[in-house]
Design an enzyme around this catalytic site. Sequence first.
Site, PDB file in Angstrom:
ATOM      1  CG  ASP A  13      66.351 -42.304 -62.542  1.00  0.00           C
ATOM      2  OD1 ASP A  13      65.187 -42.253 -62.109  1.00  0.00           O
ATOM      3  OD2 ASP A  13      66.870 -43.341 -62.993  1.00  0.00           O
ATOM      4  CG  HIS A  43      59.037 -37.465 -63.108  1.00  0.00           C
ATOM      5  ND1 HIS A  43      58.358 -36.891 -64.174  1.00  0.00           N
ATOM      6  CD2 HIS A  43      59.763 -38.477 -63.649  1.00  0.00           C
ATOM      7  CE1 HIS A  43      58.661 -37.523 -65.287  1.00  0.00           C
ATOM      8  NE2 HIS A  43      59.515 -38.503 -64.989  1.00  0.00           N
TER       9      HIS A  43
END
Length: 425
Positions: A13, A43
């Site tokens: 992340d 993503h």
Amino acid sequence: MGHVIVVDLGFGDAGKGTVVDHLCSKGPVAAVVRFNGGAQAAHNVVLNDGRHHTFAQFGSGTFTPGVRTHLSRFMLVDPLALAAEAGHLRALGVADALDRLTADRDALLTTPYHRAANRARESARGGARHGSCGMGIGETVSYALAHADAPRVGDCQSPIRLRRRLSALRDWYLGTFPSGEDVPDVDACAEAFAAFAERVEIVGAGHLRRLLGAGNVVFEGAQGVLLDEWHGFHPYTTWSTTTFANAETLLAEAGAADGSAARLGVLRAYATRHGPGPFVTEDPALTADLPDPHNAAGRWQGAFRVGHLDAVALRYALDVTGGVDGLAVTHLDVAGARPDLRVCLDYEIGGERVGRLETGPPDLGRQAALTRRLSAARPVYAPLGRAEETIEDVLQTPVVLRSYGPTAAHKRAGHLRTPIDVSLR
């Protein structure tokens, strides 16, 4: 620009998607190669016009016209999730995403049976959950380790073999988890996978060599080094190699010279972790104050947690990967607005001050012991100050890409030097 490998140095992340999108938009880039993980990847890419997509299997450079995606043999390919992702991209104006996609015939297939097994196994752990995206990633790998006939992408071109392997997998699931969730029958699953084979170009080992010859390639990793199957804090890890190793293996197999791709490590200006597991610098106040619009708590993954920058954990990530040529630091806009952010320089463990964690060859027993040791660690803090300067100082590595927001327009690039002098301008 040269070839670049993008790896997250934390728990995931950190912004790999926005970094890959920037590299591809500045180009020229011929293709993005995915080299670990599968449909659990998330993503996020936001364009200047506000369009947003969470890339899972397609490369995060897909918004740039002409950039191809190759799913390497290290990917876990989920055709059903891929179709849904292609549909979302089509709704955003990217009609040719599937036309620009290739998949290695040796890549493992993730199926509804793996996904159901994943959720049943995680549910059975109760309060001792490891944390999971619930997408069947670990079950895909573990099943393949135990069964030589695990279904692969190439099987989608052979209806008889595909049905045989899916039937064996479904029987295994029903026998192992008799009270698990309902799953589709084999014929329905096989029909969908055959449609995938008709729509997507399935290729062999020589394809990557051709891609590398066609232009610059960005290798896009998933998850983060601190979740690595061998170097992460076991058992709160993934069944995937999250370091540079898979990408460099693919390069070597394609005949590329050692060091022909720049290693780019991605991190946030503060720390985050999705789900359970050690997180020494976690700060509940920051978790409350810094919600992430693209990372909410999930039924399977658990809570999204926020903490201060952890130089000890990042040094460990650099040590187990062998270092990087440069760093991409995201969320610098947040750091600039939060003078209360700090950096953890050392841990205090049992009265000892520790600045570096031990590393070694793959050994899950040692990693589990390290996890237990981290439960007793207390952070030793200093003010974060100007984040990019502090990061360069505590990690002794240059910051070559600075991100002050979610779009490519928010990026400020420097110069990444490797043996072949790769520029990220």
